[in-house]
Design a protein around this motif. Structure first.
Motif, PDB file in Angstrom:
ATOM      1  N   UNK A  68       6.861  39.549  47.328  1.00 26.81           N
ATOM      2  CA  UNK A  68       8.205  39.363  47.878  1.00 26.81           C
ATOM      3  C   UNK A  68       8.428  37.936  48.360  1.00 26.81           C
ATOM      4  N   UNK A  69       7.369  37.154  48.459  1.00 29.93           N
ATOM      5  CA  UNK A  69       7.466  35.776  48.906  1.00 29.93           C
ATOM      6  C   UNK A  69       6.156  35.053  48.681  1.00 29.93           C
ATOM      7  N   UNK A  70       6.178  33.759  48.895  1.00 29.12           N
ATOM      8  CA  UNK A  70       5.017  32.901  48.655  1.00 29.12           C
ATOM      9  C   UNK A  70       4.909  31.868  49.764  1.00 29.12           C
ATOM     10  N   UNK A  71       3.680  31.646  50.253  1.00 30.91           N
ATOM     11  CA  UNK A  71       3.391  30.583  51.214  1.00 30.91           C
ATOM     12  C   UNK A  71       2.392  29.634  50.564  1.00 30.91           C
ATOM     13  N   UNK A  72       2.704  28.341  50.661  1.00 27.42           N
ATOM     14  CA  UNK A  72       1.835  27.280  50.147  1.00 27.42           C
ATOM     15  C   UNK A  72       1.350  26.432  51.319  1.00 27.42           C
ATOM     16  N   UNK A 100      12.479  34.542  44.663  1.00 24.28           N
ATOM     17  CA  UNK A 100      11.725  34.905  45.865  1.00 24.28           C
ATOM     18  C   UNK A 100      11.682  33.709  46.816  1.00 24.28           C
ATOM     19  N   UNK A 101      11.654  33.963  48.123  1.00 23.92           N
ATOM     20  CA  UNK A 101      11.514  32.842  49.063  1.00 23.92           C
ATOM     21  C   UNK A 101      10.125  32.208  48.958  1.00 23.92           C
ATOM     22  N   UNK A 102      10.109  30.886  49.096  1.00 24.95           N
ATOM     23  CA  UNK A 102       8.865  30.126  49.042  1.00 24.95           C
ATOM     24  C   UNK A 102       8.813  29.228  50.270  1.00 24.95           C
ATOM     25  N   UNK A 103       7.653  29.236  50.928  1.00 27.19           N
ATOM     26  CA  UNK A 103       7.454  28.404  52.115  1.00 27.19           C
ATOM     27  C   UNK A 103       6.279  27.470  51.859  1.00 27.19           C
ATOM     28  N   UNK A 153      15.308  30.842  48.567  1.00 29.59           N
ATOM     29  CA  UNK A 153      15.106  30.127  49.822  1.00 29.59           C
ATOM     30  C   UNK A 153      13.825  29.324  49.733  1.00 29.59           C
ATOM     31  N   UNK A 154      13.931  28.056  50.087  1.00 29.07           N
ATOM     32  CA  UNK A 154      12.796  27.159  50.105  1.00 29.07           C
ATOM     33  C   UNK A 154      12.644  26.673  51.544  1.00 29.07           C
ATOM     34  N   UNK A 155      11.580  27.107  52.203  1.00 29.66           N
ATOM     35  CA  UNK A 155      11.332  26.786  53.606  1.00 29.66           C
ATOM     36  C   UNK A 155      10.183  25.789  53.649  1.00 29.66           C
ATOM     37  N   UNK A 156      10.432  24.608  54.186  1.00 26.89           N
ATOM     38  CA  UNK A 156       9.386  23.586  54.228  1.00 26.89           C
ATOM     39  C   UNK A 156       9.243  23.030  55.632  1.00 26.89           C
ATOM     40  N   UNK A 175      12.559  38.072  55.742  1.00 19.58           N
ATOM     41  CA  UNK A 175      13.164  39.373  56.087  1.00 19.58           C
ATOM     42  C   UNK A 175      14.620  39.479  55.654  1.00 19.58           C
ATOM     43  N   UNK A 176      15.268  38.339  55.404  1.00 17.21           N
ATOM     44  CA  UNK A 176      16.708  38.361  55.081  1.00 17.21           C
ATOM     45  C   UNK A 176      16.977  38.925  53.711  1.00 17.21           C
TER      46      UNK A 176
END
Length: 176
Positions: A68-72, A100-103, A153-156, A175-176
């Protein structure tokens, strides 16, 4: 939610793995340590070896749709090794294409640059990536956390000192 944490076998900055991992777990989500090789990954405290962590699965055995998402997480060596592994780069590209959101924190956006997914996006990182992000068609900003709403969504975030804000942002955006 199943959240992939993608790392090379060595070179991840430990706190950039453990802090978001604890936040994801604390929110009731399932973090999954994905690497390019089975076994354990070797984390670092900057340039000094820190703890090792067991790999849950390897990138060649997963699909973007499994998460559902990815963290780098960053660390200087970790994303540099990842961007040299075509399976890892392909996985990142597929996660983004699926919306998918990626952080990504610190040097983590290097893998995004290699996956060619920063064009037209605004993100932050460790300052030394500024030119790489711009050369890849992205806009670099010096902010604690940047959320680009683009096609996914790209969260950096810039560095370990920003992890509290980064963790809050990833939990809200995932969660959004």
């Amino acid at each position: 939610m199943r959240i992939a944490f993608l790392m090379a076998p060595e070179g991840v900055e430990q706190v950039e793995l453990t802090d978001p991992w604890q936040a994801v777990t604390g929110a009731g989500h399932e973090p999954v340590l994905v690497s390019t090789r089975p076994g354990h990954i070797q984390a670092f405290h900057h340039l000094d070896k820190a703890d090792t962590f067991p790999v849950d699965t390897v990138v060649s055995q997963v699909e973007a749709e499994d998460f559902d998402g990815l963290v780098l997480p960053g660390g200087v060596a970790n994303p540099d090794f990842l961007r040299m592994d075509e399976r890892a780069v392909s996985f990142v590209r597929d996660v983004v294409r699926r919306g998918r959101p990626v952080a990504a924190v610190c040097h983590g956006p290097w893998t995004l640059v290699e996956a060619d997914v920063v064009r037209g996006r605004t993100l932050t990182s460790w300052p030394s990536l500024r030119t790489d992000i711009r050369n890849a068609g992205g806009t670099w900003v010096d902010e604690q956390v940047r959320i680009d709403q683009g096609p996914n969504k790209l969260i950096t975030s810039r560095r370990p000192d920003d992890l509290k804000a980064f963790d809050e942002a990833i939990l809200t955006e995932f969660a959004a």
